[in-house]
Structures are given as structure tokens and as C-alpha cells.
Design a protein around this motif. Sequence first.
Motif, PDB file in Angstrom:
ATOM      1  N   LEU A   3       0.946  -1.178   0.044  1.00  0.00           N
ATOM      2  CA  LEU A   3      -0.167  -0.036  -0.194  1.00  0.00           C
ATOM      3  C   LEU A   3       0.950   1.198   0.032  1.00  0.00           C
ATOM      4  CD1 LEU A   3      -3.013  -0.443   2.335  1.00  0.00           C
ATOM      5  CD2 LEU A   3      -2.764  -0.067  -0.057  1.00  0.00           C
ATOM      6  N   LEU A  46      -7.056  -4.188  -4.584  1.00  0.00           N
ATOM      7  CA  LEU A  46      -7.488  -2.650  -4.531  1.00  0.00           C
ATOM      8  C   LEU A  46      -8.455  -2.214  -5.543  1.00  0.00           C
ATOM      9  CD1 LEU A  46      -6.356   0.080  -3.408  1.00  0.00           C
ATOM     10  CD2 LEU A  46      -5.055   0.241  -5.501  1.00  0.00           C
ATOM     11  N   ALA A  67      -8.114  -2.974   0.066  1.00  0.00           N
ATOM     12  CA  ALA A  67      -8.022  -1.612   0.422  1.00  0.00           C
ATOM     13  C   ALA A  67      -8.867  -0.885  -0.856  1.00  0.00           C
ATOM     14  CB  ALA A  67      -6.561  -0.972   0.363  1.00  0.00           C
ATOM     15  N   ILE A  89     -10.540  -1.885   6.555  1.00  0.00           N
ATOM     16  CA  ILE A  89     -10.336  -1.845   5.290  1.00  0.00           C
ATOM     17  C   ILE A  89      -9.573  -0.332   5.129  1.00  0.00           C
ATOM     18  CG2 ILE A  89     -11.339  -1.467   2.868  1.00  0.00           C
ATOM     19  CD1 ILE A  89     -13.620  -3.278   3.963  1.00  0.00           C
ATOM     20  N   PRO A  90      -8.423  -0.322   4.766  1.00  0.00           N
ATOM     21  CA  PRO A  90      -7.624   0.734   4.357  1.00  0.00           C
ATOM     22  C   PRO A  90      -8.121   1.666   3.421  1.00  0.00           C
ATOM     23  CG  PRO A  90      -5.976  -0.915   4.569  1.00  0.00           C
ATOM     24  CD  PRO A  90      -7.617  -1.503   4.441  1.00  0.00           C
TER      25      PRO A  90
END
Lengths: 119, 315
Positions: A3, A46, A67, A89-90
Motif C-alpha cells: 500500500l 485494491l 483496500a 479496510i484501509p
Amino acid sequence: MNLRNIKEILEAEVILGADFLHKNIEMACGADLMSDVLTSAKTGALLLTGLINPQVVRTAEMAELGAICFVRGKQPGQETIELAGSKNIPLLGTSLPMFESCGRLYQKGLIGCSEKLEV
Amino acid sequence: MTQDKKITKIQELVYEMKVGDVMQKNVITVSSQTPMNKLREILRENRISGTPVIDRGKLVGIISLEDFIKWLADREQDCVIGDKMTRDVRTFYDDEPLVQAVSKFEQSGFGRFPVINRQDGKPLGIVTKRDIIEGLLKKMEIDYHEEEIHRYRASHIFEDIVADETALLLQYDVMGHDFKRAGESASRLKATLRRLGLHPQIIRRVTIATYEAEMNLIIYTDGGKILVRVEPADILVEVMDSGPGIADVKKVLQPGYSTAPEWVRDLGFGAGMGLNNIQKCADKMDFTSVVGKGTSLKIYISSRNGGASEIKRNS
């Protein structure tokens, strides 16, 4: 890539999950249609999206995405951020538009979900 | 590995537990004026090999079977216990950790120690090596049980239940037009299936299908319910509502066909892909609808074929 790499490539800010920047991301998908995400995204991917409502996070939860990165400089509301927080969840945010965000990541070697071989 | 762990647990406990936790509280005592010839009876009746000597609530000595035998062997005349008891009594305090007690047992070679209160010296009980071992074992058992309960996951449930057929029924109620809570049912179902220990890919398929169905209930109906029947290898998700119903069932199954209003599309849904998505996740799907009555959707997902693929692809 992880990330942190994605954050740098997209010149993104971390909206949520600064502790998760080491998280490995193997593939990505870009979509504003959540049903498409549910069909095509694979576990751990992602999601790049222009939508910022809580349903985006719900969709990420259901599809077990790694993410979410909001494109075009859109800022999610508190409700969306809180839901993402409770589901671990980023969230990233970039001012780049969708096409360029996808293009940059793809150029750096991040593959799409359909290219990811099923194990 | 486990051996080491157990030793560590005991070591932890001997520091944590106090003498007061393991001592016997209902202690048979004698007075220093009790005659020696009555001691045999007292020891035998109570199946003990020694007892503290208490005068007016104060510990004055200790008398054991050994003292008694010695007195017999010496063929002395009858006398009171006070003449034969050990006066210099070694004692424990009730707040002393077991680890200290254990080393005192080792050093002294004594079989029992009276336990007294640290402040006023009042006798509280008695401790033998056996009491310490029993106390430790009891505590280990309690801790073990607590750990077991803590460790217990619902994933054992199908193994634990003895029946020819086992099924778990879950119901989730969905409010129509309640976009705030959209996805909650699917989310709760997902958490439950996880606890049940189902295959991750099966969980994914069930969750995505249920989520799409839940969105449909919220977008198009006044609400409904999702009934989930979980069997060890099969899952049936039944989604029911009481209206408005769908006139052309064939049409809604066409990818891209949608009657969703603009606000739903803004949320990333309503593009006419929901039912197709559900179909892709399902091994089998049954769909019936009556206008004015309602719609029923049955989604079958089986883990019998391994359930390994991400989402079942239409080939």
C-alpha cells in the motif's frame, strides 16, 4: 507491491489505516459500479473508485478487498470512514482521475483482477 | 513443548496462589489439656496424622501421629498433649504465596503447617503437601475449562451434533428503502458463516449473492426476509418479499436490464447486474415472482465440489 508503494505512485493521502501500509496488494480493479466489483474483483484486490458512499465499503467487505482508493480527489464522509474502520479496510485518496490512477499502477506492474491466476 | 508449557503454568500458579487458597479451614484441633490416650481416637476418627494444639484461640503447639507413636514406644504414663507437643511451631501466613510454602516444606521436612493470620496470629487452618497439590490441580482444571470455553468456536457445532441430518436456520429481516443499513444482513451472515468454519470461497459466494439480494430488497421492495439454511456442505439462501413483484421474469434476468431510479445508480447499484451476479455465485437459482404478491429467490450454493473457484464462472 504494498500500500505504501501505491500511495507513492498515486501521490495519495492515507485517509484510514496508516498501520496497514505494509499490506501486500497483488491486483486492482477500477469501477464505479459496485455490482461489477462484486463480479470481477478478487480477494485482496485494491479498488479504485469515484464513489464515496458507505456501500463502497460494504462492497469491499463482501468481496474481501484489500483496500480502497478514492479517485478524483473525492473525500468520503464520516459514515464511510467509520464503516471502513470497523471492517479494517484501509482507505486512500488521490486527486488523480480514474484513468490515470489505473494507468500509473498498471505501468508499475500492478495487474488487473482478470489477469490474476486462480490458485 | 506442551510439557514446558504445563510447567510454566504451574510455576505461574505457585506465585499467584496463596496458602489461604489451598488450606483446610475446618481443622480438628485439640487443647494442650487433652490426654494423650485420647489422641489416637481423634486422629483415627478424623483420618488425620496430626493436629494443631489450640488454647483459648491461640496456637500453642502441634501434635502428630509420630509424637503419639513415640509416646507409646516409650511406655510412659498417660499425660496431657501439652507435655508431648512440639511447641516451636513453624507456621504459614494465609497471604503467603504457595512458592514460599513449597520451599518451606522442602527445607523443614515437616508434613503439615498451621496457617495463621499475619496481623493477630489467629489460627485459620492447616496445610499439607497434599492440599497444595490438590489446590493447584483444581485451579488448573478451572483455568483449563475457562480456556476451553473461550476457545470453543461454533465450527465444532456440526461435528458435535449427532443426527442423520443437521441444518442451521438463520433469518435476517431487511427493511425496504433503508439504505443506511444496506448490507448489514449480508455482513452479519458472513461473520456467522466464518464462525461456522465454512470454506472461505463458499463464504464469499454466499455473501456476495446475499448482498445483491439484500440490495434488491432495499431498492425495490418495502422489505422482506432472508432465510439461510446452512448444512455441513450446502447452503440455501431464500430471499422473500411481499411485493411489488416482477411482471417479466425473463427480462430482469437479462444483464443490464434495470428499472432502478437514478439515486440508486448513484450509489453504484441498479445497473441490472444483480441477479446475474447472484446466478454466477450460485450453483443453482430458482426465481419466482407474482405481481402484487411478491418475489421469492432461492440460491443454492454447495461446497461438495470443493468450492474452490472464486466465483462460479458461466462457461
